[in-house]
Design a protein around this motif. Structure first.
Motif, PDB file in Angstrom:
ATOM      1  N   PHE A 194     -62.555  54.769  40.013  1.00 33.72           N
ATOM      2  CA  PHE A 194     -61.727  56.066  39.797  1.00 33.72           C
ATOM      3  C   PHE A 194     -60.580  56.054  41.141  1.00 33.72           C
ATOM      4  O   PHE A 194     -60.886  55.517  42.016  1.00 33.72           O
ATOM      5  N   ASP A 195     -59.507  56.499  40.649  1.00 33.31           N
ATOM      6  CA  ASP A 195     -58.484  56.744  41.450  1.00 33.31           C
ATOM      7  C   ASP A 195     -58.839  58.182  42.214  1.00 33.31           C
ATOM      8  O   ASP A 195     -58.359  58.266  43.567  1.00 33.31           O
ATOM      9  N   ILE A 196     -59.128  59.125  41.808  1.00 37.54           N
ATOM     10  CA  ILE A 196     -59.190  60.630  42.366  1.00 37.54           C
ATOM     11  C   ILE A 196     -60.582  60.894  41.575  1.00 37.54           C
ATOM     12  O   ILE A 196     -61.153  61.065  40.526  1.00 37.54           O
ATOM     13  N   ILE A 197     -61.624  61.368  42.609  1.00 37.64           N
ATOM     14  CA  ILE A 197     -62.712  62.337  42.335  1.00 37.64           C
ATOM     15  C   ILE A 197     -62.492  63.712  43.064  1.00 37.64           C
ATOM     16  O   ILE A 197     -62.412  63.788  44.047  1.00 37.64           O
ATOM     17  N   LEU A 198     -62.490  64.580  41.854  1.00 29.12           N
ATOM     18  CA  LEU A 198     -62.348  66.178  42.646  1.00 29.12           C
ATOM     19  C   LEU A 198     -63.591  66.824  42.516  1.00 29.12           C
ATOM     20  O   LEU A 198     -64.482  66.660  41.497  1.00 29.12           O
ATOM     21  N   ASN A 199     -64.114  67.232  43.792  1.00 36.59           N
ATOM     22  CA  ASN A 199     -65.476  67.673  43.647  1.00 36.59           C
ATOM     23  C   ASN A 199     -65.304  69.248  43.864  1.00 36.59           C
ATOM     24  O   ASN A 199     -64.754  69.813  44.953  1.00 36.59           O
ATOM     25  N   THR A 200     -65.810  69.896  42.753  1.00 33.05           N
ATOM     26  CA  THR A 200     -65.687  71.431  42.833  1.00 33.05           C
ATOM     27  C   THR A 200     -67.048  72.079  43.003  1.00 33.05           C
ATOM     28  O   THR A 200     -67.126  73.396  42.792  1.00 33.05           O
ATOM     29  N   ALA A 201     -68.109  70.997  43.277  1.00 28.39           N
ATOM     30  CA  ALA A 201     -69.629  71.707  43.646  1.00 28.39           C
ATOM     31  C   ALA A 201     -69.364  72.160  45.120  1.00 28.39           C
ATOM     32  O   ALA A 201     -69.269  71.510  46.038  1.00 28.39           O
ATOM     33  N   ALA A 202     -70.064  73.318  45.207  1.00 28.18           N
ATOM     34  CA  ALA A 202     -70.367  73.932  46.649  1.00 28.18           C
ATOM     35  C   ALA A 202     -71.707  73.519  46.856  1.00 28.18           C
ATOM     36  O   ALA A 202     -72.545  74.225  46.924  1.00 28.18           O
ATOM     37  N   ASP A 203     -71.992  72.220  47.040  1.00 28.55           N
ATOM     38  CA  ASP A 203     -73.341  71.515  47.369  1.00 28.55           C
ATOM     39  C   ASP A 203     -73.461  70.957  48.634  1.00 28.55           C
ATOM     40  O   ASP A 203     -72.871  69.882  48.683  1.00 28.55           O
ATOM     41  N   ARG A 240     -57.234  57.566  36.764  1.00 26.55           N
ATOM     42  CA  ARG A 240     -58.719  57.626  36.208  1.00 26.55           C
ATOM     43  C   ARG A 240     -58.987  58.691  37.205  1.00 26.55           C
ATOM     44  O   ARG A 240     -59.208  58.602  38.368  1.00 26.55           O
ATOM     45  N   VAL A 241     -59.634  59.886  36.655  1.00 28.48           N
ATOM     46  CA  VAL A 241     -60.050  60.948  37.376  1.00 28.48           C
ATOM     47  C   VAL A 241     -61.407  61.277  36.790  1.00 28.48           C
ATOM     48  O   VAL A 241     -61.832  61.000  35.747  1.00 28.48           O
ATOM     49  N   ALA A 242     -62.087  61.761  38.022  1.00 26.67           N
ATOM     50  CA  ALA A 242     -63.411  62.346  37.775  1.00 26.67           C
ATOM     51  C   ALA A 242     -63.627  63.726  38.251  1.00 26.67           C
ATOM     52  O   ALA A 242     -63.122  63.868  39.535  1.00 26.67           O
ATOM     53  N   ILE A 243     -63.999  64.600  37.628  1.00 25.82           N
ATOM     54  CA  ILE A 243     -64.279  66.060  38.032  1.00 25.82           C
ATOM     55  C   ILE A 243     -66.017  66.254  38.252  1.00 25.82           C
ATOM     56  O   ILE A 243     -66.568  66.327  37.292  1.00 25.82           O
ATOM     57  N   VAL A 244     -66.219  66.668  39.465  1.00 23.41           N
ATOM     58  CA  VAL A 244     -67.717  67.013  39.722  1.00 23.41           C
ATOM     59  C   VAL A 244     -68.025  68.387  39.693  1.00 23.41           C
ATOM     60  O   VAL A 244     -67.288  69.114  40.418  1.00 23.41           O
ATOM     61  N   GLY A 245     -68.744  68.988  38.826  1.00 16.54           N
ATOM     62  CA  GLY A 245     -69.087  70.206  38.838  1.00 16.54           C
ATOM     63  C   GLY A 245     -68.425  70.860  37.372  1.00 16.54           C
ATOM     64  O   GLY A 245     -67.249  70.858  37.488  1.00 16.54           O
ATOM     65  N   PRO A 283     -54.423  69.475  44.145  1.00 12.64           N
ATOM     66  CA  PRO A 283     -55.010  68.104  44.304  1.00 12.64           C
ATOM     67  C   PRO A 283     -54.849  66.993  43.506  1.00 12.64           C
ATOM     68  O   PRO A 283     -54.271  65.903  43.966  1.00 12.64           O
ATOM     69  N   LEU A 284     -54.745  67.527  42.226  1.00 15.26           N
ATOM     70  CA  LEU A 284     -54.697  66.532  41.291  1.00 15.26           C
ATOM     71  C   LEU A 284     -53.077  66.193  41.142  1.00 15.26           C
ATOM     72  O   LEU A 284     -52.815  65.018  41.284  1.00 15.26           O
ATOM     73  N   ARG A 285     -52.388  67.055  41.469  1.00 13.21           N
ATOM     74  CA  ARG A 285     -50.535  66.874  41.688  1.00 13.21           C
ATOM     75  C   ARG A 285     -50.348  66.115  42.873  1.00 13.21           C
ATOM     76  O   ARG A 285     -49.681  64.972  42.784  1.00 13.21           O
ATOM     77  N   ASP A 286     -51.280  66.392  43.972  1.00 10.86           N
ATOM     78  CA  ASP A 286     -50.890  65.852  45.384  1.00 10.86           C
ATOM     79  C   ASP A 286     -51.444  64.484  45.262  1.00 10.86           C
ATOM     80  O   ASP A 286     -50.610  63.432  45.772  1.00 10.86           O
ATOM     81  N   TYR A 287     -52.230  63.937  44.548  1.00 14.97           N
ATOM     82  CA  TYR A 287     -52.792  62.660  44.555  1.00 14.97           C
ATOM     83  C   TYR A 287     -52.481  61.879  43.290  1.00 14.97           C
ATOM     84  O   TYR A 287     -53.074  61.106  43.014  1.00 14.97           O
ATOM     85  N   GLY A 288     -51.479  62.377  42.521  1.00 14.08           N
ATOM     86  CA  GLY A 288     -50.999  61.407  41.487  1.00 14.08           C
ATOM     87  C   GLY A 288     -51.357  61.280  40.335  1.00 14.08           C
ATOM     88  O   GLY A 288     -51.224  60.380  39.490  1.00 14.08           O
ATOM     89  N   CYS A 289     -52.012  62.338  39.718  1.00 11.09           N
ATOM     90  CA  CYS A 289     -52.764  62.439  38.368  1.00 11.09           C
ATOM     91  C   CYS A 289     -51.683  62.510  37.466  1.00 11.09           C
ATOM     92  O   CYS A 289     -50.728  63.362  37.642  1.00 11.09           O
ATOM     93  N   GLY A 290     -51.762  61.536  36.333  1.00 13.62           N
ATOM     94  CA  GLY A 290     -50.693  61.522  35.557  1.00 13.62           C
ATOM     95  C   GLY A 290     -49.500  60.568  35.770  1.00 13.62           C
ATOM     96  O   GLY A 290     -48.684  60.505  35.061  1.00 13.62           O
TER      97      GLY A 290
END
Length: 359
Positions: A249-258, A186-191, A173-180
């Protein structure tokens, strides 16, 4: 059973397998077909999906089963119809998906993870009727060569294995949504857990301008900074801290199974047309999506599943060149029960890889 019909594996016989009750025993192997590979398992990552499956957290599991879908192995047998030039002795990886139809639009674009005919590397049924898929907590793995990936030289096998699901799930998803791209993003990683650690590393390796790790408390702040974060937000310790990042942010990646995720706060931390991408599956139903917050934030909520062949190859090459600090710990395959219990207890910082004897 003869050796051609079975192999040894750590079998989950019921939901209590996660309590250290895996049993090392004979496992039925699928019938070998001429499109298959057979591998000696050298390394297999422990993924959260393994835990969910073993305890029937996502629905009833068909027992006995062998989990493990982050497999690196040495080829010991190649079917005559395998078309990728593999030979005995080659080192390859098998991720969470081991087969796809190869005919649909998704497969033709090497986005195999969205194929309606996908077969999981464990707990799946092979479309030719040759058996049920069993995973890599085992001495051997047998299955289609369709999605096997060569492991590049210079990549430690203990690192390569967990990249094949956990790493790929964060990378795609970071690649798909243009990270870099487009001024870095601007990226945030949740979890800040197993997949969050991959996300922080990949965001840095891909050239994000800003990488904020988001967790409930500040207990993992120092580790998050080592993994690549440029800033840290503890949502519970600092309940108003999210306001600092309003429309940021441009991308927030949610890695938390909450299942209780506060989506309304996160969508307003995105710029209009930003993306909140979910890559973890809770075992319980989630809170409703906040439609009003989506309308007035202009943000998007989406999801992403593992990675297709093209992105897997690209990701492994980046791991060799960028040498990210994934913080992966080797555990012995013979100690799978202890490693699984530690995983359930939340002890890894941040991933475990089960290694075959001598590796």
């Amino acid at each position: 059973m003869s050796s051609s019909e079975s192999f040894k594996g750590w079998c989950a016989l019921g939901p209590d397998a996660v309590e250290g009750k895996l049993v090392w025993q004979d496992v039925p192997a699928k019938k070998f077909t001429e499109t298959d590979l057979e591998l000696d398992v050298l390394a297999c990552g422990i993924c959260a999906s393994d835990i969910h499956t073993m305890r029937s957290g996502w629905g009833p599991t068909e027992y006995p089963t062998v989990v493990g879908h982050e497999i690196v192995g040495k080829i010991t047998k190649v079917g005559s119809d395998v078309k990728d030039g593999y030979k005995v002795g080659d080192i390859v990886g098998i991720g969470a998906q081991c087969d796809s139809c190869e005919q649909c639009e998704q497969c033709k674009k090497e986005s195999n993870s969205y194929c309606d005919g996908m077969v999981g590397t464990y707990s799946g049924k092979f479309k030719d009727g040759s058996g049920r898929s069993m995973g890599g907590y085992a001495s051997k793995w047998r299955g289609p060569a369709t999605l096997a990936i060569p492991i590049p030289d210079g990549l430690d096998l203990s690192v390569a294995a967990p990249l094949l699901c956990g790493g790929a799930t964060a990378y795609s998803p970071l690649r798909d949504y243009g990270c870099g791209q487009e001024n870095g993003k601007r990226v945030a990683i949740v979890g800040v857990g197993g997949i969050g650690a991959f996300g922080l590393n990949w965001a840095k390796a891909l050239g994000a301008d800003e990488i904020v790790a988001i967790s409930t408390t500040a207990s993992k702040k120092d580790l998050a900074m080592q993994l690549g974060a440029t800033d840290f937000l503890a949502m519970k310790d600092d309940p108003e801290g999210h306001k600092k990042y309003r429309r940021h942010f441009d991308i927030i990646l949610n890695t938390a199974a909450d299942e209780n995720m506060d989506f309304d706060k996160f969508v307003f931390m995105l710029r209009p047309r930003g993306h909140l991408i979910n890559i973890a599956v809770p075992e319980k139903p989630c809170k409703p999506v906040p439609i009003g917050a989506l309308l007035f934030s202009g943000a998007n909520i989406g999801g992403s599943a593992i990675a297709g062949r093209a992105q897997l190859r690209e990701m492994l090459d980046l791991a060799v060149s960028a040498k990210p600090n994934f913080m992966i710990e080797k555990r012995k395959m013979s100690e799978a029960n202890e490693a699984v219990k530690d995983m359930v207890a939340g002890k890894p910082r941040f991933r475990y890889t089960l290694m075959a004897e001598g590796q």
